[in-house]
Scaffold this active site. Structure first.
Site, PDB file in Angstrom:
ATOM      1  N   CYS A 100      51.421  -0.392  47.109  1.00 39.02           N
ATOM      2  CA  CYS A 100      52.719   0.029  46.607  1.00 39.02           C
ATOM      3  C   CYS A 100      52.888  -0.407  45.159  1.00 39.02           C
ATOM      4  CB  CYS A 100      53.807  -0.582  47.490  1.00 39.02           C
ATOM      5  SG  CYS A 100      55.409   0.084  47.162  1.00 39.02           S
ATOM      6  N   LYS A 139      46.236  -1.600  53.748  1.00 40.84           N
ATOM      7  CA  LYS A 139      46.400  -0.267  53.156  1.00 40.84           C
ATOM      8  C   LYS A 139      46.326  -0.429  51.650  1.00 40.84           C
ATOM      9  CE  LYS A 139      49.595   3.672  53.046  1.00 40.84           C
ATOM     10  NZ  LYS A 139      50.437   3.492  51.850  1.00 40.84           N
TER      11      LYS A 139
HETATM   12  C1  LIG Z   1      59.705   7.239  50.375  1.00 36.10           C
HETATM   13  C2  LIG Z   1      58.351   6.578  50.430  1.00 36.10           C
HETATM   14  C3  LIG Z   1      58.263   5.227  50.685  1.00 36.10           C
HETATM   15  C4  LIG Z   1      57.008   4.603  50.752  1.00 36.10           C
HETATM   16  N1  LIG Z   1      56.939   3.279  51.110  1.00 36.10           N
HETATM   17  C5  LIG Z   1      55.726   2.706  51.336  1.00 36.10           C
HETATM   18  C6  LIG Z   1      55.605   1.419  51.907  1.00 36.10           C
HETATM   19  O1  LIG Z   1      56.590   0.770  52.285  1.00 36.10           O
HETATM   20  N2  LIG Z   1      54.363   0.895  52.062  1.00 36.10           N
HETATM   21  C7  LIG Z   1      53.236   1.601  51.711  1.00 36.10           C
HETATM   22  O2  LIG Z   1      52.127   1.091  51.893  1.00 36.10           O
HETATM   23  N3  LIG Z   1      53.317   2.833  51.189  1.00 36.10           N
HETATM   24  C8  LIG Z   1      54.516   3.409  51.030  1.00 36.10           C
HETATM   25  N4  LIG Z   1      54.599   4.707  50.600  1.00 36.10           N
HETATM   26  C9  LIG Z   1      53.348   5.463  50.356  1.00 36.10           C
HETATM   27  C10 LIG Z   1      52.929   6.209  51.636  1.00 36.10           C
HETATM   28  O3  LIG Z   1      52.642   5.290  52.682  1.00 36.10           O
HETATM   29  C11 LIG Z   1      51.679   7.048  51.365  1.00 36.10           C
HETATM   30  O4  LIG Z   1      50.621   6.201  50.998  1.00 36.10           O
HETATM   31  C12 LIG Z   1      51.904   8.077  50.254  1.00 36.10           C
HETATM   32  O5  LIG Z   1      53.119   8.766  50.421  1.00 36.10           O
HETATM   33  C13 LIG Z   1      50.741   9.084  50.217  1.00 36.10           C
HETATM   34  O6  LIG Z   1      50.639   9.772  51.440  1.00 36.10           O
HETATM   35  P1  LIG Z   1      51.213  11.277  51.602  1.00 36.10           P
HETATM   36  O7  LIG Z   1      50.605  12.088  50.479  1.00 36.10           O
HETATM   37  O8  LIG Z   1      50.747  11.721  52.962  1.00 36.10           O
HETATM   38  O9  LIG Z   1      52.690  11.200  51.469  1.00 36.10           O
HETATM   39  C14 LIG Z   1      55.822   5.345  50.521  1.00 36.10           C
HETATM   40  C15 LIG Z   1      55.931   6.726  50.267  1.00 36.10           C
HETATM   41  C16 LIG Z   1      57.178   7.343  50.233  1.00 36.10           C
HETATM   42  C17 LIG Z   1      57.251   8.851  49.999  1.00 36.10           C
END
Ligand SMILES: Cc1cc2nc3c(=O)[nH]c(=O)nc-3n(C[C@H](O)[C@H](O)[C@H](O)COP(=O)(O)O)c2cc1C
Length: 343
Positions: A100, A139
């Site tokens: 993050c 992660k």
């Molecule tokens: C609103 C939001 C909040 C997120 N919060 C976290 C989190 O708390 N921890 C984390 O490891 N990744 C967080 N992410 C990243 C997601 O876990 C993920 O890695 C990222 O969205 C890419 O995957 P996707 O393309 O399938 O969305 C967040 C993403 C979004 C959209």
């Protein structure tokens, strides 16, 4: 090659990503109604908050089935303490956030900036492992800023394996710690799935899962293997949240569960009951229904569904009948859709 932890490997083929403010306990309850088997991640919870905060509120979870608690932190002792304190709650896995990029997270020196300190990540994982018998996973990103994603990801992976981690989920893009918002950091740095396949080729017995940019279940299924390399799991974030109806097909596609997808009426009735109980205990309808807004994208009546859930459901005193009324707007169109057709 033999998998290190076959049980973990089998149950983690498909996961919904941790997402702050999105994957709260109401969201997980909703997702679980549609998929019995998917591994559902919590929002990130900071280790300090578990140690000093309102644990009952932070860790409350009524989701059946596999749920993983994601922690944020970089102090091995605090992470171990947080893991111990979380033990009474029914989580099946603990995950460490090394991906993050938000400012808030960087100022606490955790999240993606830990990509620069694999040794510390290893110490965190070792401490977490020593505090629990549950699987501990990480992660991460491919790297940060000007890091070379070759050695950066290899070093991080080597450190977490050496510390005893049970799995590594890789969001297959770098994070840029300066100049990009967290949202841009999910869109601007280019995806590089090949880097993740290479990591799997070089670590065949390790659980390695892919995350980032997977648009739907078929895309995720296709992305699981390439040139004879099979990844162990796929994790969907935004697609799962914004078009949650796709989760109704996850058990069949990823876990060979032949049972039919939950019917729409049954799903809405279950959510109305859940919302009623939540309201009864002092909560608001909107806490539950805000996660359901994307459910019927592409279906006639979806606009009215969204509109009712966004406005009416947010009003003080709104009850489950608002959810049922919103469902009334899409029901006629759903009746004419074939069951296997993903929404
Ligand atoms: C609103 C939001 C909040 C997120 N919060 C976290 C989190 O708390 N921890 C984390 O490891 N990744 C967080 N992410 C990243 C997601 O876990 C993920 O890695 C990222 O969205 C890419 O995957 P996707 O393309 O399938 O969305 C967040 C993403 C979004 C959209």
């Amino acid at each position: 090659m033999k998998a290190e932890n076959p049980t973990y490997f089998a149950m983690s083929r498909f996961a919904v990503a941790p997402m702050i403010d999105w994957t709260d306990r109401h969201c997980r309850f909703f997702h679980r109604k549609m998929t019995k088997h998917a591994l559902l991640y919590t929002e990130m919870v900071v280790a300090d908050a578990i140690i000093h905060g309102d644990r009952a509120r932070l860790l409350d979870d009524q989701t059946a089935g596999p749920v993983a608690l994601q922690l944020g932190g970089s102090d091995p002792d605090k992470l171990a303490k947080a893991v111990e304190l979380a033990a009474p709650w029914p989580y099946g896995e603990i995950n460490l956030n090394v991906g993050c990029p938000s400012d808030r997270v960087q100022s606490g020196t955790f999240g993606a900036c830990l990509m620069k300190d694999p040794k510390l990540v290893g110490n965190c994982v070792a401490a977490m492992k020593s505090a629990t018998g549950l699987p501990v996973t990480v992660k991460c990103r491919l790297g940060v800023d000007d890091q070379d994603t070759g050695p950066a990801l290899d070093a991080l992976a080597a450190a977490v394996w050496a510390a005893g981690a049970d799995g590594l989920w890789v969001h297959a893009r770098k994070a840029w710690l300066q100049g990009l918002s967290p949202k841009e950091n999910r869109e601007v740095p280019p995806l590089d799935y090949d880097r993740v396949y290479r990591l799997k080729r070089e670590n065949p017995s390790r659980f390695i899962g892919l995350n980032g940019g997977l648009e739907d279940l078929n895309h995720a299924l296709e992305a699981m293997s390439q040139d004879g390399i099979s990844l162990d799991g796929v994790m969907l974030g935004r697609a799962a949240y914004q078009t949650p109806g796709i989760l109704r097909h996850a058990d069949r596609l990823f876990f060979d569960d032949p049972r039919p997808a939950i019917g729409w009426e049954e799903l809405i009735a279950a959510m109305a009951d859940y919302a009623a109980a939540h309201i009864h205990s002092g909560g608001r309808l909107h806490h539950v229904t805000r996660h359901m807004i994307g459910l019927f994208q592409g279906v006639a009546g979806a606009r009215a569904w969204r509109q009712i859930l966004s406005s009416e459901a947010a009003k003080p005193g709104a009850g489950p009948e608002v959810l049922l009324a919103a469902f009334g707007a899409v029901k006629p169109a759903l009746a004419t859709k074939r069951e296997m057709e993903p929404v």
